[in-house]
Motif scaffolding. Structure first.
Motif, PDB file in Angstrom:
ATOM      1  N   ILE A 394       0.848  -1.189   0.000  1.00  0.00           N
ATOM      2  CA  ILE A 394       0.000   0.000   0.000  1.00  0.00           C
ATOM      3  C   ILE A 394       0.886   1.242   0.000  1.00  0.00           C
ATOM      4  O   ILE A 394       2.045   1.201   0.404  1.00  0.00           O
ATOM      5  CB  ILE A 394      -0.978   0.035   1.197  1.00  0.00           C
ATOM      6  N   GLY A 395       0.313   2.343  -0.492  1.00  0.00           N
ATOM      7  CA  GLY A 395       1.083   3.576  -0.618  1.00  0.00           C
ATOM      8  C   GLY A 395       1.789   3.669  -1.956  1.00  0.00           C
ATOM      9  O   GLY A 395       2.737   4.450  -2.105  1.00  0.00           O
ATOM     10  N   PRO A 433       4.060  -1.428   3.562  1.00  0.00           N
ATOM     11  CA  PRO A 433       4.113  -0.147   2.854  1.00  0.00           C
ATOM     12  C   PRO A 433       5.096  -0.201   1.684  1.00  0.00           C
ATOM     13  O   PRO A 433       6.140  -0.861   1.761  1.00  0.00           O
ATOM     14  CB  PRO A 433       4.609   0.842   3.923  1.00  0.00           C
ATOM     15  N   ASN A 448       4.260   7.446   0.671  1.00  0.00           N
ATOM     16  CA  ASN A 448       2.981   7.829   1.238  1.00  0.00           C
ATOM     17  C   ASN A 448       3.180   8.123   2.727  1.00  0.00           C
ATOM     18  O   ASN A 448       3.920   7.399   3.408  1.00  0.00           O
ATOM     19  CB  ASN A 448       1.994   6.684   1.057  1.00  0.00           C
ATOM     20  N   GLN A 450       3.162   8.306   6.636  1.00  0.00           N
ATOM     21  CA  GLN A 450       2.959   7.194   7.560  1.00  0.00           C
ATOM     22  C   GLN A 450       1.557   7.205   8.176  1.00  0.00           C
ATOM     23  O   GLN A 450       0.939   6.158   8.359  1.00  0.00           O
ATOM     24  CB  GLN A 450       4.009   7.218   8.669  1.00  0.00           C
ATOM     25  N   GLU A 452      -1.130   8.251   6.760  1.00  0.00           N
ATOM     26  CA  GLU A 452      -2.035   7.777   5.717  1.00  0.00           C
ATOM     27  C   GLU A 452      -1.954   6.260   5.591  1.00  0.00           C
ATOM     28  O   GLU A 452      -2.972   5.580   5.433  1.00  0.00           O
ATOM     29  CB  GLU A 452      -1.670   8.428   4.375  1.00  0.00           C
ATOM     30  N   VAL A 453      -0.753   5.738   5.646  1.00  0.00           N
ATOM     31  CA  VAL A 453      -0.574   4.291   5.553  1.00  0.00           C
ATOM     32  C   VAL A 453      -1.244   3.594   6.735  1.00  0.00           C
ATOM     33  O   VAL A 453      -1.927   2.575   6.567  1.00  0.00           O
ATOM     34  CB  VAL A 453       0.934   3.941   5.489  1.00  0.00           C
ATOM     35  N   ASP A 454      -1.075   4.140   7.935  1.00  0.00           N
ATOM     36  CA  ASP A 454      -1.725   3.566   9.115  1.00  0.00           C
ATOM     37  C   ASP A 454      -3.248   3.568   8.952  1.00  0.00           C
ATOM     38  O   ASP A 454      -3.919   2.586   9.292  1.00  0.00           O
ATOM     39  CB  ASP A 454      -1.351   4.361  10.371  1.00  0.00           C
ATOM     40  N   LYS A 456      -4.977   3.514   6.139  1.00  0.00           N
ATOM     41  CA  LYS A 456      -5.361   2.533   5.124  1.00  0.00           C
ATOM     42  C   LYS A 456      -5.274   1.108   5.673  1.00  0.00           C
ATOM     43  O   LYS A 456      -6.149   0.274   5.416  1.00  0.00           O
ATOM     44  CB  LYS A 456      -4.467   2.688   3.889  1.00  0.00           C
ATOM     45  N   PRO A 477       4.683  -0.352  10.273  1.00  0.00           N
ATOM     46  CA  PRO A 477       5.195   0.537   9.229  1.00  0.00           C
ATOM     47  C   PRO A 477       6.427   1.332   9.665  1.00  0.00           C
ATOM     48  O   PRO A 477       7.160   1.854   8.832  1.00  0.00           O
ATOM     49  CB  PRO A 477       4.018   1.490   8.962  1.00  0.00           C
TER      50      PRO A 477
END
Length: 575
Positions: A394-395, A433, A448, A450, A452-454, A456, A477
């Motif tokens: 992701i990202g 990620p 992306n 961090q 935002e990644v968390d 998602k 992440p």
């Protein structure tokens, strides 16, 4: 634990090994190949075996292995003031002529200065004298961007080590015989194609701390071309031991490089073109595995892409042997391969669609469809394999919330199809990620954020938590964002890594970055201009100028780039 206990431990490891190599500890040139992680991890690294065999085949050389001790052992080394020692003869690191690090993973960068210090070798190359070993590095990380650890090494092998390691050692050996000083030997090393001597390339920064290029010493090549060659010899386990991550396995490298052009994959660009080993060479490796009573571990970028994979699998199965595959492509999977895995006791088939949406797979040039995943499930059901694992990132560049939703939808549809065809097991999503890597079309992109990644990750986990047949595995992440800095970092990170080695390793990274006046967010999130000079620009993978930039634009256009083929000249490697 005293010094003798440490020696006994190494002797016990060596006693329990089965080796095809007989070393001559009294050879003229003494080389230590160092894996910056534990024996348990390092002895599963095939590159170490291949280089170990080549060095010891030379009559003037002896190569021994040094690994990072386990935590309690390392404390004992420090308490007893014992130098790090080799497995073979318990010779201390500082007593070798050459110390060669195998750099495969970014998180092992923290262990390089730690091991040099415990080996009583000056950590910084500029502090070494004529009496200290020459420290070199090879492996994937030394190929795509050695700058973060460049201050610790005297030279790097860029590309594949086979062949060139013999030439490099000869230059050092001849230089010492001729009475050359250290700096003269290093200059001679810089003249070898595929060898990078960092001290001869001084990085330059502007008033804002932005990297602007190198001040290159006189007589030194402006760029360092990577080294690679044909796979004419076997690449397989040389020293077999049960005490390793893949201890029950005898690893056989089927192929190297990948021509699929996945735009996120450093190996696909740095080890291009794809090359395969002759089937007879692989069969001979299978025979050696049989003699040791080991399972065969087939190694390569995409095992199912090997042109004669069914024949190889039939040969393994004809001997009633078990095998496993390092990686499989859903669009080239065959019933023969899956049946063999099932007979080998494998319970899970692993595929890497990378993302959930067809759109984003076009962006990254991953030619896998949901239909391919369903085919894999059908083949698995026929063979009796009940579980499936999907690797997801992701990202990725251009990713939207719709793409995240597509991961959830793909997981639900795939699990439902598995049940439909008779796979009653679990679908596992292994999610990490995305980290932009040098020498890929995404090398200029920011990660992306961090947070935002968390967000998602939590959305995916929450959306699928009610389905007991779907498991979501998420690694922290936090480590990915350290890797992100190290993957595209510059020479300034050397001082940070050295400071971390004196403290708590990677746990000190953020604090030491701040102390050095460096911003992790700047390294990870800033987008680079195409015209910007990058720290790894001194290295040449053979790609045509602007090729990666063109592939970036093709990714934005969701344009397909077909796999490598005979006669193709588009990327410049096959000139």
């Amino acid at each position: 634990m005293n010094r003798q206990d440490l020696i006994d431990r190494l002797q016990q490891l060596h006693t329990n090994e089965s080796s095809r190599i007989t070393i001559n500890p009294h050879a003229q040139q003494r080389v230590a190949i160092v894996y910056p992680n534990t024996y348990f991890v390092g002895m599963s690294n095939l590159g170490l075996h291949i280089i170990y065999e080549e060095i010891n085949a030379h009559p003037s050389c002896v190569c021994e292995r040094i690994f990072l001790p386990e935590k309690k052992e390392l404390e004992a080394y420090e308490k007893t003031k014992t130098h790090l020692m080799s497995v073979e003869t318990q010779r201390s690191m500082d007593q070798f002529d050459v110390v060669a690090f195998d750099m495969t993973f970014e998180m092992d960068y923290f262990n390089m200065p730690l091991m040099l210090r415990h080996g009583r070798v000056p950590v910084m190359s500029c502090d070494r004298t004529e009496f200290d070993p020459i420290v070199i590095a090879g492996g994937p990380c030394a190929t795509f961007n050695p700058e973060p650890f460049a201050d610790f090494v005297d030279a790097c092998i860029v590309g594949e080590g086979e062949g060139i390691i013999t030439d490099l050692l000869a230059v050092i050996r001849d230089g010492k015989f001729e009475g050359l000083e250290r700096h003269e030997i290093l200059f001679n090393l810089s003249q070898l194609a595929g060898v990078y001597v960092p001290s001869l390339y001084t990085p330059l920064f502007d008033e804002n701390g932005t990297f602007t290029g190198y001040d290159i010493a006189a007589g030194v090549p402006a760029t360092v071309k990577r080294h690679f060659g044909a796979l004419t010899k076997a690449g397989e386990t040389v020293v077999a031991t049960d005490f390793t991550e893949f201890g029950a396995m005898y690893i056989v490298e089927v192929a190297r490089g990948c021509g699929r052009h996945c735009r996120f994959c450093m190996a696909g660009y740095c080890y291009r073109v794809p090359r395969v080993r002759d089937l007879d060479i692989l069969k001979a490796g299978v025979d050696r595995a049989e003699a040791l009573g080991k399972k065969v571990g087939l190694m390569g970028a995409a095992i199912s892409d090997y042109p004669e994979i069914d024949e190889l699998v039939k040969y393994i199965r004809s001997k009633d042997m078990r095998y496993s595959c390092a990686s499989l492509r859903a669009d080239s999977l065959t019933q023969e391969v899956v049946d063999g895995l099932a007979d080998s006791g494998q319970k899970t088939i692993t595929i890497a669609p990378e993302t959930g949406s067809e759109r984003l797979r076009r962006v990254i040039n991953k030619g896998i469809s949901e239909e391919n995943l369903q085919t894999a499930a059908t083949l698995s059901a026929k063979s009796g394999i009940q579980h499936m694992r999907l690797y997801i990132m992701i990202g990725l560049p251009t990713e939207t919330d719709e793409d995240i939703e597509a991961i959830v939808g793909m997981a639900e549809r795939t699990q439902a199809y598995m049940a439909e065809v008779g796979c009653k097991g679990r679908l596992t999503l292994s999610i990490n990620p995305f980290i932009p890597k040098p020498f890929t079309p995404f090398q200029w992109m920011g990660m992306n954020h961090q947070k935002e990644v968390d967000r998602k990750l939590q959305y995916i986990k929450k959306s699928l938590q009610k389905n007991r047949r779907i498991e979501v595995l998420i690694e922290s992440p936090k480590e990915a964002y350290i890797q992100g800095v190290l993957a595209r970092g510059d020479r300034r990170l050397g001082a940070v890594l050295a400071a971390c080695a004196l403290d708590r390793g990677s746990k000190s990274f953020k604090a030491e970055m701040k102390a050095a006046g460096l911003d992790m967010d700047e390294f990870n999130y800033r987008e680079h201009d195409f015209k910007e000079v990058l720290p790894w620009s001194i290295l040449d993978m053979g790609l045509s100028e602007n090729y990666l930039e063109q592939e970036w634009y093709r990714s934005v256009d969701e344009a397909y780039t077909s796999p490598c083929m005979a006669g193709c000249k588009r990327c410049g490697v096959c000139k």
